[in-house]
Design an enzyme around this catalytic site. Sequence first.
Site, PDB file in Angstrom:
ATOM      1  N   GLU A   1       0.889  -0.958   0.106  1.00 46.29           N
ATOM      2  CA  GLU A   1      -0.100  -0.211   0.042  1.00 46.29           C
ATOM      3  C   GLU A   1       1.007   1.309  -0.070  1.00 46.29           C
ATOM      4  OE1 GLU A   1      -1.243   3.179   1.195  1.00 46.29           O
ATOM      5  OE2 GLU A   1      -1.851   2.267   3.131  1.00 46.29           O
TER       6      GLU A   1
ATOM      7  N   CYS B   1      -2.732   7.748   4.928  1.00 47.22           N
ATOM      8  CA  CYS B   1      -2.706   7.199   3.319  1.00 47.22           C
ATOM      9  C   CYS B   1      -3.994   7.713   2.767  1.00 47.22           C
ATOM     10  CB  CYS B   1      -2.134   5.911   3.247  1.00 47.22           C
ATOM     11  SG  CYS B   1      -3.130   4.810   4.326  1.00 47.22           S
TER      12      CYS B   1
END
Length: 506
Positions: free
Chosen positions: A265, A302
């Site tokens: 990720e 994020c």
Amino acid sequence: MLDSFTPHGKHLIAGAWIASETTFTSDPASGPAHAYCVGTPDLVDAACKAAEEAFTTYGYSSREDRARFLNAIADEIEARGDAITLIGTQETGLPEARLNGERGRTTGQLRLFAEHILKGDYLDRRHDEALPDRQPLPRPDLKMLQRPIGPVAVFGASNFPLAFSTAGGDTAAALAAGCPVVVKGHSAHPGTGEIVAEAIAAAIESCGMPKGVFSLIQGGKRDVGQALVQHPLIKAVGFTGSLGGGRALFDLCAQRPEPIPFFGELGSVNPMFVLPEATKARGAEIGAGWAASLTMGAGQFCTNPGIAVIGTGPEGDAFVAAATEALTSAAPQTMLTDGIAQAYKDGKSRFDGRNAVRPLLTTDSEGRNAAPNLFETDADSYLQDHALGEEVFGPLGLVVRVTGPDDMLALASGFEGQLTATIHMDDGDTALGRRLAPVLERKAGRVLVNGFPTGVEVADAMVHGGPYPASTNFGATSVGTLSIRRFLRPVCYQNMPDALMPGDWG
């Protein structure tokens, strides 16, 4: 005593706390620094061999035993809650409430996976019974079952010292699947990682699990990460971090004699589209809400919505004014590390002096603190300048002004892969929303309406991933129960008697 807690600074390798010759000193936001041992490729090799040995039993353990183990880890983490919060706040600068909340999320994930595997649905059992009399050819008996893949490497994340690190989502999912785990701890919060590793070690002991089911290797240079992802006994990697670091590890996994999946990720700008009727009805309200989401946790998420797409004209101006006002009054916040703080300053400098970019709020961040910044550009300029779409990890926002629906759709089509994409709309925006949603679902793993993406619910339906460069595997998620599938593979058993089938079949 909590006020005199001192880490021992060692690695946990298959149940033993082991020192190495070289040490590094932590760099906390506050409080005392501590010495920690530096990882080595030899320690990686020892941990991976122990994990493979553990897999011969743990990979065939019952779901009941693994659920008991996951719940025991959660219990042991909670028993160390005060110590975790103490050193976690010192190392990261995150407030106590945030650390306590993240600890709850971490233990909640462990318990969710315990509950999930007991249900057994994730095994996806399938059975095509034999048809011996079928013409022109008989059909054999076919059974299919999802099976654990083997030892898994997990890299701790800088921005989530608990929920995405030592016993975070990747570790929980792998252990639930039946896969031993080797964690490379993040040097930004080694003390937090050590305490959590102690909790896992205690759970291993109380549940009678094989010692090699979990190891923690602290610190280390690039050779440690490289040795871990290229070790022949590691069968998959879970990673949360930067695009550059993740891509380097991804390439190493692909270059192995036996390539393995790298579930990285890597970040996202998470565009937010404010449609015309919503802008007209509540543009200022959305602008203020965006500013709050943008600055949450110093922007170190994020899913931080770094880009807002909104129309030109006075109604769009009201959105921009409200966001600017809210950001102007936001106080500087401590960032996780000096390196992250410097990267934020470097990211902000990309916008300074650009002809196509107009500054709305510019600040000079000092030391490890970050103050908000806000810029504005138009759709054509954004699409022509790739650098404007690169993630800035911190409280920096970019407003992209569009002249109408076609402009907005062209911009949506031009975005790279994202973790999230958000639509703010009212009933009068439905027709445009219907045109926009199919574009955004190809770009993002999670599409929101009338909300903000910061805050990822840990649930069955959650997807935390997306097309590259948001993640390296668009068919996977790193949050939610679906994430267990990363560490499983389907096996078909042909004419296999039940006596030889894995215990999960029954």
